[in-house]
Design a protein around this motif. Sequence first.
Motif, PDB file in Angstrom:
ATOM      1  N   LEU A   1      83.882   3.672  45.373  1.00  0.00           N
ATOM      2  CA  LEU A   1      84.730   4.765  45.513  1.00  0.00           C
ATOM      3  C   LEU A   1      85.396   4.921  47.064  1.00  0.00           C
ATOM      4  N   VAL A   2      86.611   4.917  46.972  1.00  0.00           N
ATOM      5  CA  VAL A   2      87.373   4.914  48.402  1.00  0.00           C
ATOM      6  C   VAL A   2      87.738   6.402  48.539  1.00  0.00           C
ATOM      7  N   LEU A   3      87.301   6.840  49.797  1.00  0.00           N
ATOM      8  CA  LEU A   3      87.679   8.210  50.180  1.00  0.00           C
ATOM      9  C   LEU A   3      88.511   8.051  51.368  1.00  0.00           C
ATOM     10  N   ALA A   4      89.411   9.246  51.675  1.00  0.00           N
ATOM     11  CA  ALA A   4      90.011   9.308  52.894  1.00  0.00           C
ATOM     12  C   ALA A   4      89.991  10.925  53.103  1.00  0.00           C
ATOM     13  N   HIS A   5      90.487  11.342  54.352  1.00  0.00           N
ATOM     14  CA  HIS A   5      90.750  12.690  54.414  1.00  0.00           C
ATOM     15  C   HIS A   5      92.072  13.332  53.652  1.00  0.00           C
ATOM     16  N   ALA A   6      91.634  14.426  53.525  1.00  0.00           N
ATOM     17  CA  ALA A   6      92.642  15.080  52.414  1.00  0.00           C
ATOM     18  C   ALA A   6      93.909  15.345  53.472  1.00  0.00           C
TER      19      ALA A   6
ATOM     20  N   LEU B   1      78.649  13.790  51.984  1.00  0.00           N
ATOM     21  CA  LEU B   1      80.036  13.779  51.967  1.00  0.00           C
ATOM     22  C   LEU B   1      80.518  14.334  53.257  1.00  0.00           C
ATOM     23  N   GLU B   2      79.867  15.629  53.344  1.00  0.00           N
ATOM     24  CA  GLU B   2      80.411  16.624  54.463  1.00  0.00           C
ATOM     25  C   GLU B   2      80.242  15.941  55.604  1.00  0.00           C
ATOM     26  N   SER B   3      79.277  15.340  55.976  1.00  0.00           N
ATOM     27  CA  SER B   3      78.829  14.564  57.262  1.00  0.00           C
ATOM     28  C   SER B   3      79.812  13.424  57.377  1.00  0.00           C
ATOM     29  N   ILE B   4      80.238  12.880  56.427  1.00  0.00           N
ATOM     30  CA  ILE B   4      81.112  11.634  56.436  1.00  0.00           C
ATOM     31  C   ILE B   4      82.609  12.375  56.710  1.00  0.00           C
ATOM     32  N   GLY B   5      82.790  13.299  56.190  1.00  0.00           N
ATOM     33  CA  GLY B   5      84.241  14.107  56.432  1.00  0.00           C
ATOM     34  C   GLY B   5      84.302  14.540  57.962  1.00  0.00           C
TER      35      GLY B   5
ATOM     36  N   LEU C   1      84.789  10.895  59.879  1.00  0.00           N
ATOM     37  CA  LEU C   1      85.759   9.939  59.691  1.00  0.00           C
ATOM     38  C   LEU C   1      87.042  10.117  60.429  1.00  0.00           C
ATOM     39  N   ASN C   2      87.716   9.304  60.984  1.00  0.00           N
ATOM     40  CA  ASN C   2      89.103   9.283  61.566  1.00  0.00           C
ATOM     41  C   ASN C   2      90.208  10.043  60.402  1.00  0.00           C
ATOM     42  N   PRO C   3      90.607  11.069  61.021  1.00  0.00           N
ATOM     43  CA  PRO C   3      91.465  11.692  59.892  1.00  0.00           C
ATOM     44  C   PRO C   3      92.866  10.830  59.862  1.00  0.00           C
ATOM     45  N   ARG C   4      93.013  10.031  60.876  1.00  0.00           N
ATOM     46  CA  ARG C   4      94.416   9.311  61.119  1.00  0.00           C
ATOM     47  C   ARG C   4      94.166   7.942  60.527  1.00  0.00           C
ATOM     48  N   GLY C   5      94.206   7.758  59.063  1.00  0.00           N
ATOM     49  CA  GLY C   5      93.922   6.470  58.579  1.00  0.00           C
ATOM     50  C   GLY C   5      92.411   5.971  58.297  1.00  0.00           C
ATOM     51  N   GLY C   6      91.402   6.655  58.444  1.00  0.00           N
ATOM     52  CA  GLY C   6      90.401   6.439  58.090  1.00  0.00           C
ATOM     53  C   GLY C   6      89.909   6.080  56.704  1.00  0.00           C
ATOM     54  N   ARG C   7      89.212   5.308  56.506  1.00  0.00           N
ATOM     55  CA  ARG C   7      88.637   5.041  54.973  1.00  0.00           C
ATOM     56  C   ARG C   7      87.123   5.032  54.853  1.00  0.00           C
ATOM     57  N   ALA C   8      86.529   5.604  53.821  1.00  0.00           N
ATOM     58  CA  ALA C   8      85.004   5.535  53.536  1.00  0.00           C
ATOM     59  C   ALA C   8      84.860   4.900  52.053  1.00  0.00           C
TER      60      ALA C   8
ATOM     61  N   THR D   1      87.810  20.312  50.300  1.00  0.00           N
ATOM     62  CA  THR D   1      89.080  20.092  50.907  1.00  0.00           C
ATOM     63  C   THR D   1      89.239  19.148  52.050  1.00  0.00           C
ATOM     64  N   ARG D   2      87.951  18.489  52.374  1.00  0.00           N
ATOM     65  CA  ARG D   2      87.917  17.975  53.570  1.00  0.00           C
ATOM     66  C   ARG D   2      88.159  16.289  53.034  1.00  0.00           C
ATOM     67  N   LEU D   3      87.783  15.811  51.860  1.00  0.00           N
ATOM     68  CA  LEU D   3      87.939  14.432  51.564  1.00  0.00           C
ATOM     69  C   LEU D   3      88.896  14.435  50.357  1.00  0.00           C
ATOM     70  N   ARG D   4      89.555  13.335  50.049  1.00  0.00           N
ATOM     71  CA  ARG D   4      90.209  12.993  48.783  1.00  0.00           C
ATOM     72  C   ARG D   4      89.940  11.697  48.217  1.00  0.00           C
ATOM     73  N   LEU D   5      89.780  11.298  46.988  1.00  0.00           N
ATOM     74  CA  LEU D   5      89.591  10.240  46.260  1.00  0.00           C
ATOM     75  C   LEU D   5      90.814   9.493  46.281  1.00  0.00           C
ATOM     76  N   VAL D   6      90.719   8.088  46.866  1.00  0.00           N
ATOM     77  CA  VAL D   6      91.923   7.303  47.218  1.00  0.00           C
ATOM     78  C   VAL D   6      92.013   6.055  45.795  1.00  0.00           C
ATOM     79  N   GLU D   7      90.787   5.795  45.493  1.00  0.00           N
ATOM     80  CA  GLU D   7      90.569   4.671  44.432  1.00  0.00           C
ATOM     81  C   GLU D   7      89.186   4.440  44.175  1.00  0.00           C
ATOM     82  N   ARG D   8      89.115   4.256  42.828  1.00  0.00           N
ATOM     83  CA  ARG D   8      87.712   3.934  42.192  1.00  0.00           C
ATOM     84  C   ARG D   8      87.831   2.316  41.769  1.00  0.00           C
ATOM     85  N   ARG D   9      86.815   1.691  42.031  1.00  0.00           N
ATOM     86  CA  ARG D   9      86.928   0.229  41.424  1.00  0.00           C
ATOM     87  C   ARG D   9      85.571  -0.033  40.927  1.00  0.00           C
ATOM     88  N   GLU D  10      85.723  -0.831  39.810  1.00  0.00           N
ATOM     89  CA  GLU D  10      84.486  -1.163  39.090  1.00  0.00           C
ATOM     90  C   GLU D  10      84.071  -2.429  39.714  1.00  0.00           C
ATOM     91  N   VAL D  11      82.622  -2.630  39.972  1.00  0.00           N
ATOM     92  CA  VAL D  11      82.039  -3.699  40.660  1.00  0.00           C
ATOM     93  C   VAL D  11      80.988  -4.404  39.806  1.00  0.00           C
TER      94      VAL D  11
END
Length: 279
Positions: free
Chosen positions: A273-278, A221-225, A228-235, A253-263
């Motif tokens: 789990l969809v993540l973006a910059h905080a 997660l730290e590495s992804i943060g 990841l592009n802070p301007r609109g990037g998504r993981a 404080t680097r990432l935030r959870l945008v969405e969680r979907r069951e698959v």
Amino acid sequence: SRGWGVNLYNYDAEVYGFLWDNRLTCGLLLGGEWRPNRKRSGYKFSVAPFCEARARPYSVRASPSGGDDGGDGKRDGPEGSGGGATTPWYMPKLRPSTALLLLLLSGVEDGDVVLDPMGGSGTVAIEAAYHFDVDATSSDNDRETTSAAVRAVVEARPHLVGRCVVRDLDATQLAPGGEDDRGGVREGGPIPRGSVDRIVADTPFGQRCRWDVRRELPLVLESIGHVLNPRGGRAVLLMKGYRRLEGLVADQTRLRLVERREVNIGGYLCYALVLAHAE
């Protein structure tokens, strides 16, 4: 008499259903069970990806004479007689349709830089470059796995609209080194900070995987943060569970959870789990 009943785990008869376009065909298998090596008590409902590999042109390989060797050196047709048809030469563990779903959840668009830091055989990166004009990279820290990904990308390349490459990278060390989030020194990788628009990964899970989730997930997660592009990037991470990751995201404080979907993958419940910059 209670009549017919449904038992998904210990049944007497198995009904097969084939969904093709707008048609559904159902029937009973007359040739015996298709899982003869499993104990009967272990049978359970499943959804198999019949014909899914054929739906992707990059997943077939034709032999020079027009026949297909199926990836195992054997020709298709009766007694290896060939015949010009092509059949899937491999079936990736991650279904192409699931990889595309994860990419769509990430909001991928033409021109994006896409990275799968746990790329395995390269399915996510190949799907990204197959459907979008992107710069896609599949990476893994296992040389045998990346070698398989290279072979898959070579087969796929004539069918791709985007660029797709394979690299030997550790998902915990993507960005250049420096001070980590805990005040220590972090070993680095070659990917510039903030340079990746979409990070999509099917994280390892299952009894046979060698991933130490407790130790390595925070590092990933730290590495992804960092990359990841802070301007609109998504993981987007596909995982067996979600509580551990959501707890880790809440504690930094680097990432935030945008969405969680069951698959649901073949009857197996996972979470995207969809993540973006905080902000």
